[in-house]
Design an enzyme around this catalytic site. Structure first.
Site, PDB file in Angstrom:
ATOM      1  N   ASN A 274       0.832  -1.207   0.000  1.00 45.98           N
ATOM      2  CA  ASN A 274       0.000   0.000   0.000  1.00 45.98           C
ATOM      3  C   ASN A 274       0.866   1.258   0.000  1.00 45.98           C
ATOM      4  O   ASN A 274       0.564   2.232  -0.693  1.00 45.98           O
ATOM      5  CB  ASN A 274      -0.945   0.018   1.206  1.00 45.98           C
ATOM      6  CG  ASN A 274      -2.217  -0.744   0.945  1.00 45.98           C
ATOM      7  OD1 ASN A 274      -2.774  -0.679  -0.142  1.00 45.98           O
ATOM      8  ND2 ASN A 274      -2.680  -1.473   1.948  1.00 45.98           N
TER       9      ASN A 274
ATOM     10  N   LEU B 235       0.704  -1.988  12.602  1.00 46.34           N
ATOM     11  CA  LEU B 235       0.007  -2.903  13.493  1.00 46.34           C
ATOM     12  C   LEU B 235      -0.041  -2.503  14.963  1.00 46.34           C
ATOM     13  O   LEU B 235      -0.744  -3.132  15.740  1.00 46.34           O
ATOM     14  CB  LEU B 235       0.609  -4.306  13.358  1.00 46.34           C
ATOM     15  CG  LEU B 235       0.569  -4.880  11.939  1.00 46.34           C
ATOM     16  CD1 LEU B 235       1.155  -6.279  11.914  1.00 46.34           C
ATOM     17  CD2 LEU B 235      -0.842  -4.872  11.376  1.00 46.34           C
TER      18      LEU B 235
ATOM     19  N   ASN C 150      -6.325   5.500   8.686  1.00 48.29           N
ATOM     20  CA  ASN C 150      -5.944   4.101   8.641  1.00 48.29           C
ATOM     21  C   ASN C 150      -6.808   3.400   7.606  1.00 48.29           C
ATOM     22  O   ASN C 150      -7.912   3.842   7.307  1.00 48.29           O
ATOM     23  CB  ASN C 150      -6.170   3.463  10.021  1.00 48.29           C
ATOM     24  CG  ASN C 150      -5.744   2.015  10.079  1.00 48.29           C
ATOM     25  OD1 ASN C 150      -4.697   1.635   9.561  1.00 48.29           O
ATOM     26  ND2 ASN C 150      -6.540   1.187  10.716  1.00 48.29           N
TER      27      ASN C 150
ATOM     28  N   HIS D 182      -8.519  -0.395   6.900  1.00 46.07           N
ATOM     29  CA  HIS D 182      -8.826  -1.677   7.541  1.00 46.07           C
ATOM     30  C   HIS D 182      -9.366  -2.626   6.475  1.00 46.07           C
ATOM     31  O   HIS D 182     -10.201  -2.223   5.664  1.00 46.07           O
ATOM     32  CB  HIS D 182      -9.859  -1.474   8.655  1.00 46.07           C
ATOM     33  CG  HIS D 182     -10.081  -2.703   9.453  1.00 46.07           C
ATOM     34  ND1 HIS D 182      -9.184  -3.150  10.397  1.00 46.07           N
ATOM     35  CD2 HIS D 182     -11.080  -3.614   9.434  1.00 46.07           C
ATOM     36  CE1 HIS D 182      -9.636  -4.265  10.931  1.00 46.07           C
ATOM     37  NE2 HIS D 182     -10.785  -4.579  10.356  1.00 46.07           N
TER      38      HIS D 182
ATOM     39  N   ASP E 203      -9.855   0.844  15.402  1.00 44.51           N
ATOM     40  CA  ASP E 203     -10.849   0.750  14.333  1.00 44.51           C
ATOM     41  C   ASP E 203     -12.197   1.396  14.655  1.00 44.51           C
ATOM     42  O   ASP E 203     -13.226   0.984  14.138  1.00 44.51           O
ATOM     43  CB  ASP E 203     -11.067  -0.723  13.941  1.00 44.51           C
ATOM     44  CG  ASP E 203      -9.779  -1.386  13.495  1.00 44.51           C
ATOM     45  OD1 ASP E 203      -8.959  -0.710  12.853  1.00 44.51           O
ATOM     46  OD2 ASP E 203      -9.587  -2.581  13.800  1.00 44.51           O
TER      47      ASP E 203
ATOM     48  N   GLU F  70      -7.615  -2.010  -1.968  1.00 43.32           N
ATOM     49  CA  GLU F  70      -6.722  -1.082  -1.254  1.00 43.32           C
ATOM     50  C   GLU F  70      -5.859  -0.298  -2.229  1.00 43.32           C
ATOM     51  O   GLU F  70      -5.755   0.929  -2.135  1.00 43.32           O
ATOM     52  CB  GLU F  70      -5.823  -1.857  -0.279  1.00 43.32           C
ATOM     53  CG  GLU F  70      -6.556  -2.429   0.909  1.00 43.32           C
ATOM     54  CD  GLU F  70      -5.691  -3.332   1.777  1.00 43.32           C
ATOM     55  OE1 GLU F  70      -6.082  -3.552   2.930  1.00 43.32           O
ATOM     56  OE2 GLU F  70      -4.640  -3.826   1.308  1.00 43.32           O
TER      57      GLU F  70
END
Length: 187
Positions: free
Chosen positions: A14, A84, A100, A102, A143, A172
């Protein structure tokens, strides 16, 4: 030009897509990659693109070292791209624009321990017909920050968590850089 700092713990696919995206257009530039893993492949990607990297441990993340290093790069946006560790409130207080990605449609399959293949395996075991990605702001809870973007994908044809992971990576790579570009342009 807006400064973007990426945080990543692993391979960095990413991160690579984000770097390429911003090299093609002039909305912003990735000025640094921060990683908590000294052997993470993302650090090789940073080096290949002549981007500064900062390696730190969990204690340094929470004790001010990372915050001090961030000040040097003056980020307009911080992006967690496969990072992480829980992001500290002390950094969020000074840099509230942290996002972020997910690998599921939150609020499902989020929270502590829900990352990468753990998410895909849980989605598979629950016989979900679709899953997707959620791009969200980071807050003090895993999250649970405000959603920015979600995109779903049908996974009825997927028989393994690896097949689901492949579909998620495609989403992504396609949408994460674009969403970051829109955020940079609108701030």
């Amino acid at each position: 030009m807006k400064n973007i700092v990426l945080f990543a713990s692993g391979n960095g696919s990413n991160a690579e897509e984000i770097i390429r995206y911003f090299k093609k257009n002039n909305q912003g530039t990735v000025v640094a990659i921060f990683s908590n893993k000294p052997d993470a492949k993302v650090l090789d990607r940073a080096k290949n693109h002549n981007i500064s990297s900062v390696v730190f441990n969990k204690a340094q993340l929470n004790e001010g070292f990372v915050l001090e290093k961030l000040h040097q790069f003056q980020p307009d946006l911080i992006v967690l791209a496969g990072f992480l560790l829980k992001f500290p409130e002390s950094i969020l207080k000074e840099y509230p624009k942290v996002i972020n990605i997910h690998p599921a449609l939150l609020p499902k399959y989020g929270g502590k321990g829900m990352y990468g293949m753990n998410v895909h395996q849980a989605v598979l075991e629950n016989n979900e017909k679709e899953t997707g990605i959620t791009i969200h702001y980071v807050n003090e809870h895993y999250d649970e920050g405000e959603f920015i973007f979600q995109k779903s994908v049908n996974i009825e044809d997927c028989k393994t968590a690896e097949e689901i992971a492949h579909k998620i990576h495609e989403l992504e790579h396609q949408y994460f850089p674009e969403v970051i570009g829109k955020l940079i342009t609108n701030h």
